[in-house]
Design a protein around this motif. Sequence first.
Motif, PDB file in Angstrom:
ATOM      1  N   ASP A  47     -19.306   4.440 -39.691  1.00  0.00           N
ATOM      2  CA  ASP A  47     -19.718   5.683 -39.392  1.00  0.00           C
ATOM      3  C   ASP A  47     -21.521   6.697 -39.070  1.00  0.00           C
ATOM      4  O   ASP A  47     -21.884   5.770 -40.197  1.00  0.00           O
ATOM      5  CB  ASP A  47     -18.900   6.681 -40.428  1.00  0.00           C
ATOM      6  N   LYS A  51     -20.782  11.627 -37.669  1.00  0.00           N
ATOM      7  CA  LYS A  51     -19.231  12.105 -37.669  1.00  0.00           C
ATOM      8  C   LYS A  51     -19.302  12.582 -39.237  1.00  0.00           C
ATOM      9  O   LYS A  51     -17.450  13.210 -39.029  1.00  0.00           O
ATOM     10  CB  LYS A  51     -18.879  10.871 -37.108  1.00  0.00           C
ATOM     11  N   VAL A  52     -19.861  11.953 -40.103  1.00  0.00           N
ATOM     12  CA  VAL A  52     -18.790  12.346 -41.307  1.00  0.00           C
ATOM     13  C   VAL A  52     -18.789  13.690 -41.754  1.00  0.00           C
ATOM     14  O   VAL A  52     -18.519  14.831 -41.502  1.00  0.00           O
ATOM     15  CB  VAL A  52     -19.776  11.582 -42.744  1.00  0.00           C
ATOM     16  N   LYS A  54     -19.571  16.592 -40.032  1.00  0.00           N
ATOM     17  CA  LYS A  54     -18.349  17.126 -38.747  1.00  0.00           C
ATOM     18  C   LYS A  54     -17.514  17.558 -39.205  1.00  0.00           C
ATOM     19  O   LYS A  54     -16.243  17.767 -39.088  1.00  0.00           O
ATOM     20  CB  LYS A  54     -18.538  16.106 -37.015  1.00  0.00           C
ATOM     21  N   ARG A  55     -16.114  15.801 -39.923  1.00  0.00           N
ATOM     22  CA  ARG A  55     -15.266  15.271 -40.207  1.00  0.00           C
ATOM     23  C   ARG A  55     -15.086  16.923 -42.157  1.00  0.00           C
ATOM     24  O   ARG A  55     -14.603  17.123 -42.099  1.00  0.00           O
ATOM     25  CB  ARG A  55     -14.867  14.627 -41.150  1.00  0.00           C
ATOM     26  N   ALA A  56     -16.427  16.826 -41.571  1.00  0.00           N
ATOM     27  CA  ALA A  56     -16.266  17.371 -43.834  1.00  0.00           C
ATOM     28  C   ALA A  56     -16.397  19.020 -43.417  1.00  0.00           C
ATOM     29  O   ALA A  56     -16.769  19.873 -44.827  1.00  0.00           O
ATOM     30  CB  ALA A  56     -17.923  17.074 -44.629  1.00  0.00           C
ATOM     31  N   GLY A  57     -16.794  19.425 -42.380  1.00  0.00           N
ATOM     32  CA  GLY A  57     -16.730  20.881 -42.591  1.00  0.00           C
ATOM     33  C   GLY A  57     -18.613  20.889 -43.019  1.00  0.00           C
ATOM     34  O   GLY A  57     -19.152  21.952 -43.644  1.00  0.00           O
ATOM     35  N   GLN A  60     -25.642  17.850 -40.544  1.00  0.00           N
ATOM     36  CA  GLN A  60     -25.769  16.958 -41.133  1.00  0.00           C
ATOM     37  C   GLN A  60     -26.847  16.641 -41.958  1.00  0.00           C
ATOM     38  O   GLN A  60     -26.779  15.027 -43.107  1.00  0.00           O
ATOM     39  CB  GLN A  60     -26.182  16.026 -39.681  1.00  0.00           C
ATOM     40  N   ASP A  87     -12.939  14.906 -49.146  1.00  0.00           N
ATOM     41  CA  ASP A  87     -12.344  15.865 -47.603  1.00  0.00           C
ATOM     42  C   ASP A  87     -11.966  14.801 -46.739  1.00  0.00           C
ATOM     43  O   ASP A  87     -11.125  13.769 -45.467  1.00  0.00           O
ATOM     44  CB  ASP A  87     -12.144  16.743 -47.695  1.00  0.00           C
ATOM     45  N   ALA A  88     -13.353  14.060 -45.960  1.00  0.00           N
ATOM     46  CA  ALA A  88     -13.802  13.411 -44.777  1.00  0.00           C
ATOM     47  C   ALA A  88     -13.067  12.349 -45.047  1.00  0.00           C
ATOM     48  O   ALA A  88     -12.280  11.431 -44.378  1.00  0.00           O
ATOM     49  CB  ALA A  88     -15.044  13.442 -44.776  1.00  0.00           C
ATOM     50  N   TYR A  89     -13.088  11.620 -46.338  1.00  0.00           N
ATOM     51  CA  TYR A  89     -12.482  10.194 -46.524  1.00  0.00           C
ATOM     52  C   TYR A  89     -10.857  10.188 -47.414  1.00  0.00           C
ATOM     53  O   TYR A  89     -10.831   8.937 -47.130  1.00  0.00           O
ATOM     54  CB  TYR A  89     -13.617   9.257 -47.435  1.00  0.00           C
ATOM     55  N   GLY A  90     -10.443  11.804 -47.070  1.00  0.00           N
ATOM     56  CA  GLY A  90      -9.567  12.080 -47.653  1.00  0.00           C
ATOM     57  C   GLY A  90      -9.085  10.969 -49.366  1.00  0.00           C
ATOM     58  O   GLY A  90      -8.068  10.347 -49.839  1.00  0.00           O
TER      59      GLY A  90
END
Length: 151
Positions: A47, A51-52, A54-57, A60, A87-90
């Motif tokens: 990652d 990328k992180v 974006k997934r995490a909202g 950067q 949350d991004a990594y669950g």
Amino acid sequence: MSSFVANFCSDEKQYFAEPDQYPAQVANDSSRTLADNVRRLMEAAADTQAKVAKRAGLAQRSVGNVVTYGTTHETSPTLRTVDGIADAYGVPVWMLLLDQVPLEVLQSPELARLIDNYIKAPASARANIDRVADAEVRYAEIPGVPSRKTG
């Protein structure tokens, strides 16, 4: 990871630190543990900060501040940032704060499931879980004994 120099001015001494090796007075710094764990997760997933984020909202820059904590600055992340990365990594937030946890444990939902089950179990069952876990650790430390697969 490349070497870096960390300056800790609280006692007016300069410390030279390799990643994951900090002076004793900051050895238990949760932000450093968070940074180490997020970097390891990012490397394992190939990652980027973008990328992180974006997934995490998140911005950067927020993710960048987490992964560079201790190398370029000492600004602790906000709870919103930590929540977003988790949350991004669950994974639950608390897993990102575990010091020296093996990457395979950090990536697995099994530890969170184990903790949830432990919390739900009655006291007598928790005592049994503790006893079995202690025995498994002792067994694993015996030289020449092959690891057991259970379950």
